[in-house]
Design a protein around this motif. Structure first.
Motif, PDB file in Angstrom:
ATOM      1  N   GLY A 115      23.960 -48.932   2.531  1.00  0.00           N
ATOM      2  CA  GLY A 115      24.102 -47.604   3.097  1.00  0.00           C
ATOM      3  C   GLY A 115      24.212 -46.539   2.028  1.00  0.00           C
ATOM      4  O   GLY A 115      25.024 -45.608   2.132  1.00  0.00           O
ATOM      5  N   PHE A 116      23.371 -46.657   1.013  1.00  0.00           N
ATOM      6  CA  PHE A 116      23.457 -45.763  -0.142  1.00  0.00           C
ATOM      7  C   PHE A 116      22.079 -45.239  -0.516  1.00  0.00           C
ATOM      8  O   PHE A 116      21.125 -46.013  -0.642  1.00  0.00           O
ATOM      9  N   HIS A 117      22.004 -43.936  -0.708  1.00  0.00           N
ATOM     10  CA  HIS A 117      20.747 -43.263  -1.010  1.00  0.00           C
ATOM     11  C   HIS A 117      20.055 -43.837  -2.248  1.00  0.00           C
ATOM     12  O   HIS A 117      18.834 -43.961  -2.285  1.00  0.00           O
ATOM     13  N   GLY A 118      20.838 -44.192  -3.245  1.00  0.00           N
ATOM     14  CA  GLY A 118      20.268 -44.716  -4.481  1.00  0.00           C
ATOM     15  C   GLY A 118      19.938 -43.609  -5.462  1.00  0.00           C
ATOM     16  O   GLY A 118      20.176 -42.417  -5.214  1.00  0.00           O
ATOM     17  N   PRO A 119      19.366 -43.959  -6.613  1.00  0.00           N
ATOM     18  CA  PRO A 119      19.112 -42.967  -7.664  1.00  0.00           C
ATOM     19  C   PRO A 119      18.051 -41.950  -7.252  1.00  0.00           C
ATOM     20  O   PRO A 119      17.130 -42.262  -6.510  1.00  0.00           O
ATOM     21  N   HIS A 120      18.217 -40.721  -7.753  1.00  0.00           N
ATOM     22  CA  HIS A 120      17.225 -39.674  -7.563  1.00  0.00           C
ATOM     23  C   HIS A 120      16.311 -39.628  -8.783  1.00  0.00           C
ATOM     24  O   HIS A 120      16.751 -39.816  -9.909  1.00  0.00           O
ATOM     25  N   HIS A 121      15.047 -39.356  -8.532  1.00  0.00           N
ATOM     26  CA  HIS A 121      14.086 -39.192  -9.625  1.00  0.00           C
ATOM     27  C   HIS A 121      13.364 -37.861  -9.406  1.00  0.00           C
ATOM     28  O   HIS A 121      12.272 -37.816  -8.842  1.00  0.00           O
ATOM     29  N   PRO A 122      13.980 -36.755  -9.854  1.00  0.00           N
ATOM     30  CA  PRO A 122      13.441 -35.424  -9.563  1.00  0.00           C
ATOM     31  C   PRO A 122      12.065 -35.201 -10.188  1.00  0.00           C
ATOM     32  O   PRO A 122      11.754 -35.714 -11.259  1.00  0.00           O
ATOM     33  N   THR A 123      11.250 -34.388  -9.487  1.00  0.00           N
ATOM     34  CA  THR A 123       9.917 -34.055  -9.984  1.00  0.00           C
ATOM     35  C   THR A 123       9.857 -32.624 -10.511  1.00  0.00           C
ATOM     36  O   THR A 123       8.786 -32.174 -10.927  1.00  0.00           O
ATOM     37  N   GLY A 124      10.983 -31.915 -10.496  1.00  0.00           N
ATOM     38  CA  GLY A 124      11.002 -30.541 -10.985  1.00  0.00           C
ATOM     39  C   GLY A 124      12.408 -30.066 -11.231  1.00  0.00           C
ATOM     40  O   GLY A 124      13.390 -30.762 -10.922  1.00  0.00           O
ATOM     41  N   ILE A 125      12.541 -28.861 -11.788  1.00  0.00           N
ATOM     42  CA  ILE A 125      13.852 -28.321 -12.146  1.00  0.00           C
ATOM     43  C   ILE A 125      14.707 -28.098 -10.909  1.00  0.00           C
ATOM     44  O   ILE A 125      15.893 -28.449 -10.878  1.00  0.00           O
ATOM     45  N   PHE A 126      14.125 -27.514  -9.858  1.00  0.00           N
ATOM     46  CA  PHE A 126      14.903 -27.275  -8.648  1.00  0.00           C
ATOM     47  C   PHE A 126      15.446 -28.576  -8.065  1.00  0.00           C
ATOM     48  O   PHE A 126      16.552 -28.618  -7.537  1.00  0.00           O
ATOM     49  N   SER A 127      14.663 -29.641  -8.183  1.00  0.00           N
ATOM     50  CA  SER A 127      15.079 -30.938  -7.645  1.00  0.00           C
ATOM     51  C   SER A 127      16.368 -31.432  -8.299  1.00  0.00           C
ATOM     52  O   SER A 127      17.191 -32.086  -7.652  1.00  0.00           O
ATOM     53  N   TRP A 128      16.543 -31.119  -9.583  1.00  0.00           N
ATOM     54  CA  TRP A 128      17.776 -31.526 -10.275  1.00  0.00           C
ATOM     55  C   TRP A 128      18.999 -30.866  -9.656  1.00  0.00           C
ATOM     56  O   TRP A 128      20.068 -31.475  -9.563  1.00  0.00           O
ATOM     57  N   LEU A 129      18.852 -29.622  -9.219  1.00  0.00           N
ATOM     58  CA  LEU A 129      19.964 -28.909  -8.596  1.00  0.00           C
ATOM     59  C   LEU A 129      20.187 -29.377  -7.164  1.00  0.00           C
ATOM     60  O   LEU A 129      21.328 -29.577  -6.736  1.00  0.00           O
ATOM     61  N   LYS A 131      19.758 -32.171  -5.732  1.00  0.00           N
ATOM     62  CA  LYS A 131      20.299 -33.523  -5.518  1.00  0.00           C
ATOM     63  C   LYS A 131      21.813 -33.530  -5.348  1.00  0.00           C
ATOM     64  O   LYS A 131      22.365 -34.439  -4.725  1.00  0.00           O
ATOM     65  N   PHE A 132      22.502 -32.513  -5.871  1.00  0.00           N
ATOM     66  CA  PHE A 132      23.961 -32.465  -5.757  1.00  0.00           C
ATOM     67  C   PHE A 132      24.415 -32.085  -4.352  1.00  0.00           C
ATOM     68  O   PHE A 132      25.592 -32.203  -4.023  1.00  0.00           O
ATOM     69  N   PHE A 133      23.492 -31.628  -3.520  1.00  0.00           N
ATOM     70  CA  PHE A 133      23.825 -31.196  -2.165  1.00  0.00           C
ATOM     71  C   PHE A 133      23.339 -32.179  -1.096  1.00  0.00           C
ATOM     72  O   PHE A 133      23.687 -32.047   0.068  1.00  0.00           O
ATOM     73  N   LEU A 134      22.522 -33.138  -1.491  1.00  0.00           N
ATOM     74  CA  LEU A 134      21.923 -34.045  -0.517  1.00  0.00           C
ATOM     75  C   LEU A 134      22.911 -35.104  -0.041  1.00  0.00           C
ATOM     76  O   LEU A 134      23.785 -35.533  -0.801  1.00  0.00           O
ATOM     77  N   PRO A 135      22.786 -35.553   1.217  1.00  0.00           N
ATOM     78  CA  PRO A 135      23.624 -36.669   1.677  1.00  0.00           C
ATOM     79  C   PRO A 135      23.272 -37.941   0.913  1.00  0.00           C
ATOM     80  O   PRO A 135      22.118 -38.158   0.538  1.00  0.00           O
ATOM     81  N   GLU A 136      24.282 -38.781   0.645  1.00  0.00           N
ATOM     82  CA  GLU A 136      24.048 -39.989  -0.139  1.00  0.00           C
ATOM     83  C   GLU A 136      24.413 -41.273   0.589  1.00  0.00           C
ATOM     84  O   GLU A 136      23.898 -42.329   0.244  1.00  0.00           O
ATOM     85  N   HIS A 137      25.299 -41.200   1.583  1.00  0.00           N
ATOM     86  CA  HIS A 137      25.800 -42.422   2.212  1.00  0.00           C
ATOM     87  C   HIS A 137      25.483 -42.426   3.707  1.00  0.00           C
ATOM     88  O   HIS A 137      25.348 -41.376   4.343  1.00  0.00           O
ATOM     89  N   TYR A 138      25.374 -43.634   4.256  1.00  0.00           N
ATOM     90  CA  TYR A 138      25.153 -43.803   5.683  1.00  0.00           C
ATOM     91  C   TYR A 138      25.627 -45.187   6.080  1.00  0.00           C
ATOM     92  O   TYR A 138      25.952 -46.013   5.215  1.00  0.00           O
ATOM     93  N   THR A 139      25.667 -45.450   7.380  1.00  0.00           N
ATOM     94  CA  THR A 139      26.115 -46.763   7.859  1.00  0.00           C
ATOM     95  C   THR A 139      25.086 -47.825   7.483  1.00  0.00           C
ATOM     96  O   THR A 139      23.909 -47.695   7.831  1.00  0.00           O
ATOM     97  N   PRO A 140      25.506 -48.870   6.771  1.00  0.00           N
ATOM     98  CA  PRO A 140      24.541 -49.905   6.352  1.00  0.00           C
ATOM     99  C   PRO A 140      23.912 -50.614   7.543  1.00  0.00           C
ATOM    100  O   PRO A 140      24.496 -50.687   8.631  1.00  0.00           O
ATOM    101  N   PHE A 141      22.722 -51.147   7.327  1.00  0.00           N
ATOM    102  CA  PHE A 141      22.068 -51.953   8.352  1.00  0.00           C
ATOM    103  C   PHE A 141      21.120 -52.928   7.677  1.00  0.00           C
ATOM    104  O   PHE A 141      20.702 -52.733   6.525  1.00  0.00           O
TER     105      PHE A 141
END
Length: 256
Positions: A115-129, A131-141
């Motif tokens: 239930g984990f988003h995993g690593p981010h691999h940004p494709t641009g400068i805005f993407s680096w910023l 990622k700190f706001f994106l959801p990362e966890h959820y109920t595992p399945f």
């Protein structure tokens, strides 16, 4: 950072559920529920196929949106999770508990079972910023059907009652899947690319490089493979849909 807060607010401005692909196009009808972080699609037919599931906490809004499209959970036989990121796999377990068969990529098992988003691999400068706001966890399945790269394709007819197939297309993540329906003319591609600017609120049909790609070159090669298969309409996880002509213009000439 005020401009980022404005962008995130726009991301939360969600339109009413709408028919993304009318049945008159390629003989398949697809309705879309746009949630705070992503789109969830309903392929409508004799049975209903859901593609993706939103983020954790989206279940009530998702089911409400589906009802607006005339879809009850009892109508849904299967759901395909295109990849194991938190904004797409967030309510998969809730769907599973509702009796829906969950289909996901085997190579994303490390994400979905934790239930984990995993690593981010940004494709641009805005993407680096962002990622700190994106959801990362959820109920595992654990998916009921796990599509492997060796399997390549999974026929949706026997279990789901849908004329179409799921294709393993790694790139955005190792376990990314694409759903092809409408006689091969419509592809629901998850996050192989995105549509539009400002979280898809502006020019949402314009194909753009996605904010994140585990393997950018591979993901874009998959887009060109879908073009080579004859796909005419691309239904996206963010923004969209996009036409073949626009996708060819942006991605058809090689690596981006």
């Amino acid at each position: 950072m005020r401009w980022l807060a404005v962008l995130l607010a726009l991301a939360g401005c969600r339109p009413d559920p709408a028919m993304t692909v009318p049945r008159s196009a390629h003989g398949v009808a697809i309705g879309t529920v746009t949630l705070q972080w992503s789109n969830v699609h309903a392929v409508l037919g004799e049975h209903v196929l859901i593609v993706d599931s939103g983020a954790r906490g989206d279940f009530h809004e998702l089911t409400t949106g589906l009802r607006t499209l005339g879809v009850r959970l009892a109508d849904v036989k299967c759901a395909v999770i295109t990849h194991g990121h938190a904004d797409h796999a967030g309510t998969a377990r809730a769907m599973q508990l509702a009796g829906i068969t969950i289909i996901a990529g085997a190579a994303d098992l490390d994400r979905t079972t934790r239930g984990f988003h995993g690593p981010h691999h940004p494709t641009g400068i805005f993407s680096w910023l962002l990622k700190f706001f994106l959801p990362e966890h959820y109920t595992p399945f654990t998916a009921d059907v796990q599509v492997t790269a060796e399997m390549g394709r999974y026929d949706l007819r026997p279990v789901c009652g849908i004329d179409g197939e799921v294709i393993a297309m790694p790139g955005h993540t190792a376990g990314s899947l694409v759903v092809v329906v409408g006689g091969g003319k419509v592809a629901l591609v998850g996050d192989l690319f995105r549509g539009g600017q400002l979280a898809g609120m502006i020019h949402k049909h314009e194909p753009m490089v996605h904010f994140y790609q585990d393997d950018r070159r591979q993901a874009h090669a998959q887009i060109r493979a879908l073009l080579a298969r004859g796909v005419e309409t691309f239904v996206l996880g963010h923004g969209g849909p996009a036409s073949r002509a626009d996708v060819e213009r942006v991605f058809g000439d090689g690596e981006k």
